[in-house]
Design a protein around this motif. Structure first.
Motif, PDB file in Angstrom:
ATOM      1  N   CYS A  73      49.643  43.702  35.076  1.00  0.00           N
ATOM      2  CA  CYS A  73      50.379  43.542  36.340  1.00  0.00           C
ATOM      3  C   CYS A  73      50.232  42.122  36.891  1.00  0.00           C
ATOM      4  N   HIS A  74      49.013  41.595  36.807  1.00  0.00           N
ATOM      5  CA  HIS A  74      48.733  40.344  37.516  1.00  0.00           C
ATOM      6  C   HIS A  74      49.137  39.081  36.764  1.00  0.00           C
ATOM      7  N   ARG A  75      49.880  39.223  35.695  1.00  0.00           N
ATOM      8  CA  ARG A  75      50.501  38.030  35.111  1.00  0.00           C
ATOM      9  C   ARG A  75      51.617  37.544  36.032  1.00  0.00           C
ATOM     10  N   VAL A  76      52.156  38.509  36.816  1.00  0.00           N
ATOM     11  CA  VAL A  76      53.266  38.153  37.708  1.00  0.00           C
ATOM     12  C   VAL A  76      53.015  38.521  39.179  1.00  0.00           C
ATOM     13  N   ILE A  77      52.054  39.374  39.454  1.00  0.00           N
ATOM     14  CA  ILE A  77      51.822  39.828  40.829  1.00  0.00           C
ATOM     15  C   ILE A  77      50.606  39.122  41.421  1.00  0.00           C
ATOM     16  N   ALA A  78      50.790  38.538  42.595  1.00  0.00           N
ATOM     17  CA  ALA A  78      49.711  37.920  43.382  1.00  0.00           C
ATOM     18  C   ALA A  78      48.907  36.891  42.596  1.00  0.00           C
ATOM     19  N   THR A  79      49.557  36.161  41.740  1.00  0.00           N
ATOM     20  CA  THR A  79      48.865  35.207  40.872  1.00  0.00           C
ATOM     21  C   THR A  79      48.204  34.055  41.623  1.00  0.00           C
ATOM     22  N   ASP A  80      48.603  33.841  42.879  1.00  0.00           N
ATOM     23  CA  ASP A  80      48.039  32.730  43.651  1.00  0.00           C
ATOM     24  C   ASP A  80      46.762  33.108  44.403  1.00  0.00           C
ATOM     25  N   ARG A  81      46.386  34.361  44.381  1.00  0.00           N
ATOM     26  CA  ARG A  81      45.204  34.803  45.140  1.00  0.00           C
ATOM     27  C   ARG A  81      43.916  34.461  44.373  1.00  0.00           C
ATOM     28  N   PRO A  82      42.879  34.071  45.105  1.00  0.00           N
ATOM     29  CA  PRO A  82      41.635  33.631  44.445  1.00  0.00           C
ATOM     30  C   PRO A  82      41.025  34.672  43.493  1.00  0.00           C
ATOM     31  N   GLU A  83      40.999  35.938  43.889  1.00  0.00           N
ATOM     32  CA  GLU A  83      40.378  36.950  43.012  1.00  0.00           C
ATOM     33  C   GLU A  83      41.227  37.195  41.759  1.00  0.00           C
ATOM     34  N   ILE A  84      42.531  37.053  41.897  1.00  0.00           N
ATOM     35  CA  ILE A  84      43.406  37.199  40.730  1.00  0.00           C
ATOM     36  C   ILE A  84      43.220  36.002  39.796  1.00  0.00           C
ATOM     37  N   LYS A  85      42.986  34.852  40.384  1.00  0.00           N
ATOM     38  CA  LYS A  85      42.710  33.664  39.563  1.00  0.00           C
ATOM     39  C   LYS A  85      41.425  33.848  38.760  1.00  0.00           C
ATOM     40  N   LYS A  86      40.439  34.517  39.363  1.00  0.00           N
ATOM     41  CA  LYS A  86      39.197  34.804  38.623  1.00  0.00           C
ATOM     42  C   LYS A  86      39.486  35.700  37.418  1.00  0.00           C
ATOM     43  N   ILE A  87      40.277  36.732  37.647  1.00  0.00           N
ATOM     44  CA  ILE A  87      40.616  37.651  36.554  1.00  0.00           C
ATOM     45  C   ILE A  87      41.380  36.900  35.463  1.00  0.00           C
ATOM     46  N   ALA A  88      42.306  36.057  35.871  1.00  0.00           N
ATOM     47  CA  ALA A  88      43.084  35.280  34.899  1.00  0.00           C
ATOM     48  C   ALA A  88      42.182  34.356  34.090  1.00  0.00           C
ATOM     49  N   GLN A  89      41.146  33.851  34.748  1.00  0.00           N
ATOM     50  CA  GLN A  89      40.197  32.993  34.030  1.00  0.00           C
ATOM     51  C   GLN A  89      39.459  33.803  32.958  1.00  0.00           C
ATOM     52  N   TYR A  90      39.022  35.012  33.292  1.00  0.00           N
ATOM     53  CA  TYR A  90      38.399  35.885  32.281  1.00  0.00           C
ATOM     54  C   TYR A  90      39.375  36.105  31.133  1.00  0.00           C
ATOM     55  N   TRP A  91      40.630  36.339  31.466  1.00  0.00           N
ATOM     56  CA  TRP A  91      41.678  36.592  30.475  1.00  0.00           C
ATOM     57  C   TRP A  91      41.843  35.389  29.548  1.00  0.00           C
ATOM     58  N   ARG A  92      41.944  34.193  30.137  1.00  0.00           N
ATOM     59  CA  ARG A  92      42.127  32.977  29.317  1.00  0.00           C
ATOM     60  C   ARG A  92      40.929  32.747  28.406  1.00  0.00           C
ATOM     61  N   GLU A  93      39.729  33.042  28.927  1.00  0.00           N
ATOM     62  CA  GLU A  93      38.509  32.826  28.139  1.00  0.00           C
ATOM     63  C   GLU A  93      38.200  34.004  27.215  1.00  0.00           C
ATOM     64  N   LYS A  94      39.044  35.036  27.280  1.00  0.00           N
ATOM     65  CA  LYS A  94      38.864  36.246  26.460  1.00  0.00           C
ATOM     66  C   LYS A  94      37.466  36.845  26.644  1.00  0.00           C
ATOM     67  N   LYS A  95      37.056  36.905  27.909  1.00  0.00           N
ATOM     68  CA  LYS A  95      35.749  37.465  28.256  1.00  0.00           C
ATOM     69  C   LYS A  95      35.952  38.744  29.050  1.00  0.00           C
ATOM     70  N   PRO A  96      35.090  39.728  28.847  1.00  0.00           N
ATOM     71  CA  PRO A  96      35.166  40.935  29.684  1.00  0.00           C
ATOM     72  C   PRO A  96      34.582  40.658  31.072  1.00  0.00           C
ATOM     73  N   ILE A  97      34.998  41.438  32.014  1.00  0.00           N
ATOM     74  CA  ILE A  97      34.396  41.378  33.343  1.00  0.00           C
ATOM     75  C   ILE A  97      33.263  42.404  33.348  1.00  0.00           C
ATOM     76  N   TYR A  98      32.074  41.963  33.614  1.00  0.00           N
ATOM     77  CA  TYR A  98      30.925  42.875  33.643  1.00  0.00           C
ATOM     78  C   TYR A  98      30.768  43.431  35.057  1.00  0.00           C
ATOM     79  N   TRP A  99      31.498  44.515  35.324  1.00  0.00           N
ATOM     80  CA  TRP A  99      31.425  45.180  36.625  1.00  0.00           C
ATOM     81  C   TRP A  99      30.079  45.865  36.763  1.00  0.00           C
ATOM     82  N   ASN A 100      29.574  45.931  37.959  1.00  0.00           N
ATOM     83  CA  ASN A 100      28.324  46.645  38.229  1.00  0.00           C
ATOM     84  C   ASN A 100      28.636  48.107  38.494  1.00  0.00           C
ATOM     85  N   ARG A 101      27.843  48.949  37.887  1.00  0.00           N
ATOM     86  CA  ARG A 101      28.057  50.391  38.016  1.00  0.00           C
ATOM     87  C   ARG A 101      27.866  50.812  39.473  1.00  0.00           C
ATOM     88  N   VAL A 102      28.759  51.673  39.953  1.00  0.00           N
ATOM     89  CA  VAL A 102      28.710  52.132  41.341  1.00  0.00           C
ATOM     90  C   VAL A 102      28.241  53.582  41.409  1.00  0.00           C
TER      91      VAL A 102
END
Length: 165
Positions: A73-102
């Motif tokens: 979704c976020h290739r085209v939605i809200a791409t200018d938002r800082p948190e989306i930019k973080k996700i895009a950076q993970y995507w470009r670097e081909k790294k997983p996001i290590y979410w903390n278990r809730v």
């Protein structure tokens, strides 16, 4: 009946305050590498929980979506938002996001998401308020008594082996 002493009332009040503080602290927001808002996705944009947690009806775990899912979704939605930019950076670097278990359950409990989801139990039954949460918070302690009450109310098995393996 004898009235309690002022000291006893103060001690009881402090004990109650400590219990409340401990319970609030145990349900504190878990910090995450990316600020994710369930409210924006579920409440504001009406996205079903199972869109991102696509394993919920197929496996015991609902699983955290991979970065690819976010970027679908976020290739085209809200791409200018800082948190989306973080996700895009993970995507470009081909790294997983290590979410903390809730949400945590004791090791001896087998909780099969697929059974609940396929039986039509709404996600918010066990995760109340998650649809309105800007952060990830476990709002309910999953006790055996709470689970048993829900099983009894729904008329489903309360045999021990249903949840304990």
């Amino acid at each position: 009946m004898q009235r309690p002493s002022p000291q006893a009332v103060i001690a009881a009040s402090l004990f109650a305050f400590a219990l409340i503080a401990a319970s609030v602290a145990s349900f504190a927001e878990t910090p995450q590498p990316v600020a994710y808002s369930h409210r924006i996705h579920v409440t504001d944009n009406k996205i079903d929980c199972r869109f991102c947690h696509s394993s919920a009806n197929k496996s015991a775990s609902a699983r955290i979506p991979p970065v690819e899912k976010c970027m679908s979704c976020h290739r085209v939605i809200a791409t200018d938002r800082p948190e989306i930019k973080k996700i895009a950076q993970y995507w470009r670097e081909k790294k997983p996001i290590y979410w903390n278990r809730v949400t945590e359950l004791p090791d001896y409990v087998y909780f099969p998401h697929m059974r609940m989801v396929n039986a039509g139990v709404p996600c918010l039954t066990c995760h109340p308020g998650m649809d309105r949460a800007d952060g990830a918070v476990q709002k309910r302690e999953f006790t055996m008594g709470w689970c048993m009450d829900c099983h009894k109310k729904r008329g489903v098995s309360i045999d021990c082996w249903t949840c304990h393996i």
